[in-house]
Enzyme design. Structure first.
Site, short mmCIF file in Angstrom:
data_model
loop_
_atom_site.label_atom_id
_atom_site.label_comp_id
_atom_site.label_asym_id
_atom_site.label_seq_id
_atom_site.Cartn_x
_atom_site.Cartn_y
_atom_site.Cartn_z
N VAL A 118 0.83 -1.20 0.00
CA VAL A 118 0.00 0.00 0.00
C VAL A 118 0.87 1.25 0.00
O VAL A 118 1.04 1.93 -1.01
CB VAL A 118 -0.97 0.01 1.22
CG1 VAL A 118 -1.83 1.26 1.20
CG2 VAL A 118 -1.85 -1.23 1.21
N CYS A 119 1.42 1.56 1.16
CA CYS A 119 2.11 2.84 1.34
C CYS A 119 3.51 2.88 0.76
O CYS A 119 4.13 3.94 0.72
CB CYS A 119 2.15 3.20 2.83
SG CYS A 119 0.50 3.50 3.50
N VAL A 120 4.02 1.75 0.28
CA VAL A 120 5.28 1.73 -0.46
C VAL A 120 5.00 1.64 -1.96
O VAL A 120 5.53 2.43 -2.75
CB VAL A 120 6.19 0.57 -0.01
CG1 VAL A 120 7.44 0.49 -0.88
CG2 VAL A 120 6.58 0.74 1.46
#
Length: 214
Positions: A118-120
């Site tokens: 997700v956040c990477v």
């Protein structure tokens, strides 16, 4: 210009900027792709290596009031440094983060964070589309499952990202043990965070300091 082979494809501290994303308690609580201790250790080793080589590091969290502050093991490496807190899930949509990265003047963007899928993945793919030479430090990342982490890594490689571990990055930044201005400090980081390699170093020092019997 992004190089895929040859000397220019290797990472250099003077051209690198590190972006650490959401190493927070909420994300760690549902991290199942790795041993959580290993991710905290790798993330801390990565942060310390960046400090040794003078690599600018941008720290960012998402909804810290609910998800928790960044791991103190990381923030302690950069005392007093602002952590950019976001609402965007995709870090690269936050202008403050992008401006902070651009302000360094560096071209080799290195990213690690939680969760990988997700956040990477989102900022990596976004930054690649913007033309950044982007590398993901896989062992300082982690996902909600082994599959989630692996598929995210595959997705980012397919998009053009480089991947490596924090220890490989540290070695690439050092490049030559004759660079004594960083060799000693890096060895100290390795002794703290490189597990067997660190213990082997202490053993080597023991043997070197043991008098030879007559």
């Amino acid at each position: 210009m992004t190089f895929r082979n040859g000397l220019n494809s290797l990472l250099r501290p003077e051209d690198s900027v590190l972006l650490l994303i959401d190493h927070q308690p909420y994300q760690l609580a549902n991290l199942n792709s790795h041993d959580p201790h290993a991710v905290v250790n790798a993330s801390t080793g990565l942060a310390k290596a960046a400090r040794v080589f003078g690599v600018p590091t941008v720290l960012t969290s998402v909804l810290a009031a609910r998800g928790g502050l960044l791991f103190p093991q990381i923030t302690d490496v950069f005392p007093g440094q602002e952590v950019i807190d976001r609402t965007f899930i995709n870090t690269w949509e936050d202008k403050k983060v992008v401006d902070a990265v651009k302000a360094t003047g560096r071209k080799q963007l290195i990213i690690a964070g939680l969760w990988t899928e997700v956040c990477v993945a989102m900022p990596v793919i976004h930054a690649l589309g913007d033309g950044w030479d982007t590398t993901v430090i896989t062992d300082a990342c982690g996902g909600v499952s082994v599959e989630a982490h692996r598929v995210a890594i595959q997705r980012m490689i397919a998009a053009g990202a480089n991947t490596m571990t924090w220890l490989a990055l540290a070695a690439e930044w050092q490049r030559d043990w004759a660079r004594t201005e960083t060799a000693g400090e890096l060895t100290e980081v390795l002794s703290q965070h490189a597990a067997g390699s660190g213990i082997a170093y202490f053993w080597e020092q023991q043997l070197l300091n043991t008098p030879v019997s007559a």
